[in-house]
Write a protein that holds these residues in place. Structure first.
Motif, mmCIF file in Angstrom:
data_model
loop_
_atom_site.group_PDB
_atom_site.id
_atom_site.type_symbol
_atom_site.label_atom_id
_atom_site.label_comp_id
_atom_site.label_asym_id
_atom_site.label_seq_id
_atom_site.Cartn_x
_atom_site.Cartn_y
_atom_site.Cartn_z
ATOM 1 N N PRO A 182 0.810 -1.232 0.000
ATOM 2 C CA PRO A 182 0.000 0.000 0.000
ATOM 3 C C PRO A 182 0.838 1.275 0.000
ATOM 4 O O PRO A 182 0.452 2.266 -0.635
ATOM 5 C CB PRO A 182 -0.824 -0.127 1.281
ATOM 6 C CG PRO A 182 -0.892 -1.599 1.550
ATOM 7 C CD PRO A 182 0.404 -2.163 1.064
ATOM 8 N N ASP A 183 1.951 1.284 0.720
ATOM 9 C CA ASP A 183 2.781 2.489 0.757
ATOM 10 C C ASP A 183 3.324 2.836 -0.624
ATOM 11 O O ASP A 183 3.453 4.018 -0.970
ATOM 12 C CB ASP A 183 3.948 2.310 1.737
ATOM 13 C CG ASP A 183 3.485 2.354 3.185
ATOM 14 O OD1 ASP A 183 2.317 2.715 3.428
ATOM 15 O OD2 ASP A 183 4.305 2.019 4.065
ATOM 16 N N ASP A 184 3.650 1.820 -1.418
ATOM 17 C CA ASP A 184 4.149 2.087 -2.771
ATOM 18 C C ASP A 184 3.040 2.641 -3.660
ATOM 19 O O ASP A 184 3.267 3.548 -4.466
ATOM 20 C CB ASP A 184 4.731 0.814 -3.383
ATOM 21 C CG ASP A 184 6.027 0.388 -2.707
ATOM 22 O OD1 ASP A 184 6.730 1.270 -2.160
ATOM 23 O OD2 ASP A 184 6.324 -0.819 -2.708
ATOM 24 N N LEU A 185 1.829 2.106 -3.541
ATOM 25 C CA LEU A 185 0.717 2.645 -4.312
ATOM 26 C C LEU A 185 0.433 4.088 -3.922
ATOM 27 O O LEU A 185 0.142 4.933 -4.781
ATOM 28 C CB LEU A 185 -0.536 1.794 -4.097
ATOM 29 C CG LEU A 185 -0.563 0.428 -4.782
ATOM 30 C CD1 LEU A 185 -1.838 -0.311 -4.408
ATOM 31 C CD2 LEU A 185 -0.452 0.558 -6.294
ATOM 32 N N ALA A 186 0.523 4.382 -2.629
ATOM 33 C CA ALA A 186 0.299 5.755 -2.178
ATOM 34 C C ALA A 186 1.349 6.688 -2.762
ATOM 35 O O ALA A 186 1.051 7.835 -3.115
ATOM 36 C CB ALA A 186 0.324 5.815 -0.656
ATOM 37 N N ARG A 187 2.578 6.192 -2.880
ATOM 38 C CA ARG A 187 3.654 7.011 -3.459
ATOM 39 C C ARG A 187 3.384 7.295 -4.929
ATOM 40 O O ARG A 187 3.573 8.409 -5.417
ATOM 41 C CB ARG A 187 4.980 6.281 -3.291
ATOM 42 C CG ARG A 187 6.169 7.038 -3.827
ATOM 43 C CD ARG A 187 6.629 8.066 -2.833
ATOM 44 N NE ARG A 187 7.769 8.785 -3.374
ATOM 45 C CZ ARG A 187 7.840 10.095 -3.423
ATOM 46 N NH1 ARG A 187 6.844 10.828 -2.988
ATOM 47 N NH2 ARG A 187 8.913 10.690 -3.890
#
Length: 622
Positions: A14-19
């Motif tokens: 999820p953190d990568d998608l948010a980035r």
């Protein structure tokens, strides 16, 4: 208009998608949404243009099994909505993209055949075996970048390159022939970008990706062109066609303006738009001080003639070293046209003045034969003289022989026999069907327009959350233009003859009689000793920097500086500008060429860098 992104057949934290989403927020500040499954995602950053209160993305079908995200506008959405309602579909808003899940459910992959608009669309179909469908419009007005990991069977995509590079699986390693491809055409043509692992979907493509990791890309056939009108009706017919398309593109639920350079194309769009949009606001950009090729007086003349509210935007040339890194970042890869800075500053001023949509005249030169290089090639071919290589040299930053002198021996060896332009494109240009002008027009529309113009317009307008609409790129206008006989495009030393005929009586005579000039900035005058741009270029193209990368011969670059200092010229200034842009790009993205031992920096570091803010242009007259 939005920014879209996603992945399929892979696991992304999820953190990568948010980035990824955050890196595209400038293009979609109004609403962020993402559908996520165990091995897929479909995300959007929305710029609300139609039905701002509705239209939340991702759009979903009634069953919830079809998810869709859209970057662009569907101009015939009302007609399609009525058709779908008649067959039982229900809609809760009038946003243009809301029709897409129902349209896909009814027509499958052929749903795009029913669309009139500019778009990059992603459809996730979970009704049976999951599949991802990506589609682009007929000219590539809305770009879509992707990385296909064939070994792992995974696909990643986004509307902008920096966001795509935020997926950890996508490398920022440079494509070795990239510098040569860039200097041969001012930005790479075709599907390959300057990043080895990043491709861009061509125009008019439907790509299908399935759970087995197979990617099938199909080029949709062009619609059958309309028969060319009778000679006597051409000016009236073309004028009426353009009027209809401009009127259609005025539909928006947010404030709309027009860009007016003072040339034929944008002036004609602006004048036609005032029929349905009285009180239209128009924007022109110029540079503070006195410079060659200043067009503001023509733009003001058109505004007064059409009765628009005129905005004169001014940019101080001293700001160029601050602005250029931001421009390069938003483009994601080098574009050597100095117009990029003008465009970025102009759209920033449009948004600051409160406008979300802007009409422009882009595409008219390609469709109707407006470039001097097209005229020169057509006339040379008519005389039986050489036209092919001179035409290609006109597209380049430097002709092929001069480019070779800039390279180190190592880079020249690494290039080998790799073609600077896509071989299929140059083969069709050299010996395809039709007249020489037909083939050049097809090359300009199919290859140069998407890569050099449309991606630039999209990225630099959306950098300031502005949607650009392009009447001359509408399918009906393109079909009309390419069906015209040569003499209606270029003949007797004149260009765009059909368009000039259609504009007579609508525009001031001074605009119709003026010489064509580029809508750009005067770099030959600005890139000289004593100006900030000169010092900035000298610092970025210093010998020690160039030696570290191993592609450019520092001595050859120094000779360009010496020539420009002694005998300023547009050609030498453009070469220095292009190399400066390339060096900014290389440093921003950590793209290390494979001809040197320097390891490429990690994607996480480069995409995490914050580009320093720059002061914007001034709107000095309204």
């Amino acid at each position: 208009m939005c920014r879209i992104y996603g992945h399929f057949n892979a696991v992304v934290p999820p953190d990568d998608l948010a980035r990824v989403s955050e890196l595209q927020r400038h293009g979609g500040p109004d609403q962020q949404g993402c559908s996520v499954g165990p091995t897929w995602s479909l995300g959007s950053n929305r710029l609300a243009v139609m039905d701002p209160a509705g239209g939340r993305q991702p759009y979903r079908s009634g069953s919830g099994a079809v998810h869709v995200v859209l970057n662009g506008e569907i101009y015939n959405h009302a007609e399609l909505r009525a058709r779908l309602r008649a067959s039982g579909h229900r809609f809760t808003d009038h946003c243009d993209g809301s029709i897409l899940p129902a349209l896909y459910e009814r027509y499958g992959d052929a749903f795009v055949d029913h669309l009139d608009g500019m778009y990059a669309i992603a459809v996730l179909d979970l009704r049976a075996e999951p599949r991802l469908v990506l589609a682009t419009d007929h000219l590539g007005m809305k770009p879509l970048y992707y990385h296909w990991d064939e070994r792992r069977g995974a696909l990643y995509f986004s509307s902008e390159i920096p966001a795509l590079l935020a997926f950890p699986e996508v490398s920022a390693e440079v494509w070795t022939p990239g510098l040569e491809a860039y200097l041969a055409s001012k930005t790479p043509f075709g599907e390959q970008t300057l990043f080895r692992d990043v491709a861009v979907l061509p125009p008019a493509v439907t790509a299908v990706f399935d759970r087995a990791g197979r990617l099938r890309v199909r080029r949709r056939p062009a619609p059958s062109p309309s028969p060319a009108p009778e000679t006597g009706s051409r000016p009236d017919g073309l004028r009426a066609l353009l009027h209809r398309e401009v009127d259609a593109l005025l539909e928006a639920d947010v404030p709309l303006a027009s860009i007016t350079s003072g040339g034929l194309d944008s002036s004609l769009v602006t004048t036609l738009a005032t029929g349905r949009a009285p009180g239209l606001h128009t924007f022109n950009i110029a540079y503070t001080g006195s410079w060659p090729e200043d067009e503001r007086h023509f733009a003001r003349l058109v505004s007064d003639h059409a009765g628009t509210a005129y905005h004169q935007v001014e940019l101080d040339p001293k700001e160029l070293p601050d602005l250029l890194p931001r421009v390069v970042w938003h483009l994601g890869q080098p574009n050597a046209d100095p117009i990029t800075v003008s465009s970025y500053a102009l759209f920033a001023a449009v948004r600051e003045a409160g406008f979300t949509v802007a009409l422009t005249g882009d595409g008219a030169d390609e469709v109707f034969g407006g470039y001097g290089r097209m005229r020169a090639a057509a006339e040379a071919a008519e005389r039986g003289g050489p036209w092919y290589q001179p035409y290609l040299d006109e597209l380049a930053v430097l002709p092929a022989a001069r480019r070779g002198r800039l390279y180190t021996a190592d880079y020249a060896a690494a290039l080998g026999a790799a073609p600077a332009l896509p071989a299929s494109a140059t083969e069709a240009l050299r010996s395809g069907p039709g007249t020489v002008l037909d083939r050049i027009t097809a090359f300009e529309i199919g290859h140069r327009l998407p890569a050099y113009h449309l991606r630039r317009v999209d990225h630099l307008s959306m950098a300031s959350s502005v949607e650009v609409r392009l009447p001359f790129c509408q399918q009906s206008v393109v079909r009309h233009g390419v069906r015209l006989p040569d003499r209606e495009r270029i003949h007797g030393g004149s260009v765009k003859r059909a368009l000039y005929d259609a504009a007579r009586g609508l525009l001031p005579d001074a605009v119709l009689a003026r010489e064509k000039q580029p809508f750009t900035l005067p770099i030959a005058a600005m890139l000289t000793p004593g100006w900030p741009l000169w010092d900035y270029a000298r610092d970025l193209l210093a010998t020690d920097r160039l030696r570290r990368t191993g592609e450019l011969d520092p001595g050859a670059v120094d000779r360009l500086f010496a020539d420009q200092a002694a005998r300023p010229s547009n050609a030498t200034a453009l070469a220095l500008w292009a190399l400066l842009v390339y060096e900014i790009w290389r440093e921003q993205f950590g793209a290390a060429p494979t001809v040197t031992p320097t390891a490429a920096r990690t994607v996480a570091t480069t995409v995490g860098r914050t580009v320093p803010p720059a002061r914007g242009p001034r709107d000095v007259a309204s």
